[in-house]
Structure formats: structure tokens, C-alpha cells
Design a protein around this motif. Structure first.
Motif, PDB file in Angstrom:
ATOM      1  N   TYR A 104      56.190  50.208  10.550  1.00  0.00           N
ATOM      2  CA  TYR A 104      55.292  50.062  11.693  1.00  0.00           C
ATOM      3  C   TYR A 104      53.906  50.578  11.321  1.00  0.00           C
ATOM      4  N   ASN A 105      52.890  49.981  11.907  1.00  0.00           N
ATOM      5  CA  ASN A 105      51.532  50.511  11.845  1.00  0.00           C
ATOM      6  C   ASN A 105      51.245  51.142  13.203  1.00  0.00           C
ATOM      7  N   ILE A 106      50.661  52.332  13.159  1.00  0.00           N
ATOM      8  CA  ILE A 106      50.338  53.058  14.387  1.00  0.00           C
ATOM      9  C   ILE A 106      48.825  53.238  14.425  1.00  0.00           C
ATOM     10  N   TYR A 107      48.234  52.979  15.583  1.00  0.00           N
ATOM     11  CA  TYR A 107      46.782  53.015  15.744  1.00  0.00           C
ATOM     12  C   TYR A 107      46.381  53.954  16.874  1.00  0.00           C
ATOM     13  N   TYR A 108      45.216  54.577  16.694  1.00  0.00           N
ATOM     14  CA  TYR A 108      44.520  55.221  17.802  1.00  0.00           C
ATOM     15  C   TYR A 108      43.778  54.124  18.548  1.00  0.00           C
ATOM     16  N   ASN A 109      43.772  54.197  19.858  1.00  0.00           N
ATOM     17  CA  ASN A 109      42.913  53.368  20.691  1.00  0.00           C
ATOM     18  C   ASN A 109      41.940  54.314  21.376  1.00  0.00           C
ATOM     19  N   LEU A 110      40.674  53.992  21.316  1.00  0.00           N
ATOM     20  CA  LEU A 110      39.681  54.885  21.899  1.00  0.00           C
ATOM     21  C   LEU A 110      38.596  54.053  22.556  1.00  0.00           C
ATOM     22  N   ARG A 111      38.153  54.485  23.721  1.00  0.00           N
ATOM     23  CA  ARG A 111      37.042  53.838  24.412  1.00  0.00           C
ATOM     24  C   ARG A 111      36.001  54.908  24.698  1.00  0.00           C
ATOM     25  N   ASN A 112      34.766  54.643  24.289  1.00  0.00           N
ATOM     26  CA  ASN A 112      33.675  55.582  24.535  1.00  0.00           C
ATOM     27  C   ASN A 112      32.441  54.828  25.004  1.00  0.00           C
ATOM     28  N   SER A 113      31.522  55.558  25.607  1.00  0.00           N
ATOM     29  CA  SER A 113      30.241  54.957  25.980  1.00  0.00           C
ATOM     30  C   SER A 113      29.234  55.244  24.870  1.00  0.00           C
ATOM     31  N   LEU A 114      28.168  54.478  24.875  1.00  0.00           N
ATOM     32  CA  LEU A 114      27.113  54.687  23.869  1.00  0.00           C
ATOM     33  C   LEU A 114      26.474  56.062  23.991  1.00  0.00           C
ATOM     34  N   SER A 115      26.653  56.713  25.122  1.00  0.00           N
ATOM     35  CA  SER A 115      26.086  58.049  25.326  1.00  0.00           C
ATOM     36  C   SER A 115      26.864  59.137  24.594  1.00  0.00           C
ATOM     37  N   TYR A 116      27.982  58.767  23.954  1.00  0.00           N
ATOM     38  CA  TYR A 116      28.748  59.755  23.189  1.00  0.00           C
ATOM     39  C   TYR A 116      27.824  60.364  22.141  1.00  0.00           C
ATOM     40  N   GLY A 117      27.825  61.684  22.021  1.00  0.00           N
ATOM     41  CA  GLY A 117      26.810  62.390  21.254  1.00  0.00           C
ATOM     42  C   GLY A 117      27.042  62.548  19.764  1.00  0.00           C
TER      43      GLY A 117
END
Length: 158
Positions: A53-66
Motif C-alpha cells: 500500500y501507499n500511504i499519503y498525507y492529505n493537507l489543505r492550507n491557505s496561501l496565508s500559511y506563514g
């Protein structure tokens, strides 16, 4: 606010089409403020432990992430709670020199699918849990909107 909801639905449809996925789940981060004490857990069932199996992180951020990166600590546990692995990973969310965001973006939101484990073989069929904790110096970490995990059957072509 209504526009944000439409954008999130479109992005969900866009990233929701993994045919090899046996598990895919996100946890929203309240107000985009990810506290160190907030460590989302993702529990999934592995029916066939004979295949990789391949395991992935899923992440959602806004452009304001510093920051251009994100340090995460992950914990993999079996159904009895036994820790099989813990590890600190660095996710590169933006080009460190140009600041250009990686991932797929729509408006000021970006989705990232980052490989966590490649061709991993689970020890046996059963339930497994992955817990993810942000490991940055800022608490809360701002402008992270959701975090998740995808588990996919690995391609036999690899």
C-alpha cells in the motif's frame, strides 16, 4: 463564506476520485488554527495484508500559511494500540526560494497529497490507526484548514 463552501465542494470532488484508495479521510482544523494538542486520528481496515500500500498525507492550507514547510509527527498503531512506527516528516508546501505553492490550488486554497509510506506491507489484516500531530514551534499553527490520510493499493507497475 458561501464562495468558500463552493470552492471546498469543488476541491472535494477534484480530489475524491482515487480509484485505488481503500481509505481517504480528512479532519477539518477549527478556524484554521492547528494546536499541538490537536492530533487527529484516522482508523482504517486492511483486508489484504499480502499486497503493498501507499500511504499519503492529505493537507489543505491557505496561501496565508506563514512557512514553506510543515513538520508533522505520525504514529502508526495496530488494532491493539501497539505502536508500529513513529516518525517526524517534513512536508514542503511551497518552493523555499520563490514562494510558489506546491499542490493543487483553487483561489487561495491549496491541497497537497504527499507520500508518507511507499509500498508498505501491513503485518496482518485488521484495523490500523494513523495519528498526526503538527510539530512546528508555533502553537497554534495558523492557516492549516484540514489534514487527512489516504491509503491506496500500490500499483503493481512500481
Amino acid at each position: 463564506m458561501k464562495r468558500l463552501g463552493v470552492v471546498l465542494v469543488i476541491m472535494w470532488l477534484f480530489v475524491g476520485c482515487d480509484t485505488n484508495a481503500v481509505y481517504k479521510e480528512y479532519t477539518d482544523i477549527d478556524d484554521g488554527k492547528w494546536y499541538i494538542k490537536n492530533a487527529p486520528s484516522f482508523t482504517f481496515e486492511i483486508a489484504d495484508a499480502s499486497i503493498p500500500y501507499n500511504i499519503y498525507y492529505n493537507l489543505r492550507n491557505s496561501l496565508s500559511y506563514g512557512y514553506y514547510n510543515l513538520y508533522l509527527t505520525r504514529y502508526l498503531r495496530d488494532s491493539s494500540g501497539k505502536e508500529l512506527e513513529s516518525r517526524l516528516d517534513e512536508l514542503i508546501l511551497m518552493d523555499p526560494k520563490t514562494g510558489k505553492p506546491n499542490g493543487d490550488g483553487l483561489g487561495d486554497l491549496f491541497d497537497h497529497k504527499v507520500l508518507m509510506k511507499h509500498n508498505y506491507r501491513f503485518p496482518k489484516p485488521g484495523k490500523y490507526t494513523i495519528q498526526i500531530r503538527q510539530y512546528m514551534r508555533q502553537d497554534p499553527l495558523l492557516n492549516i484548514l484540514s489534514v487527512g490520510v489516504t491509503v491506496e493499493k500500490a500499483s503493481t507497475a512500481n
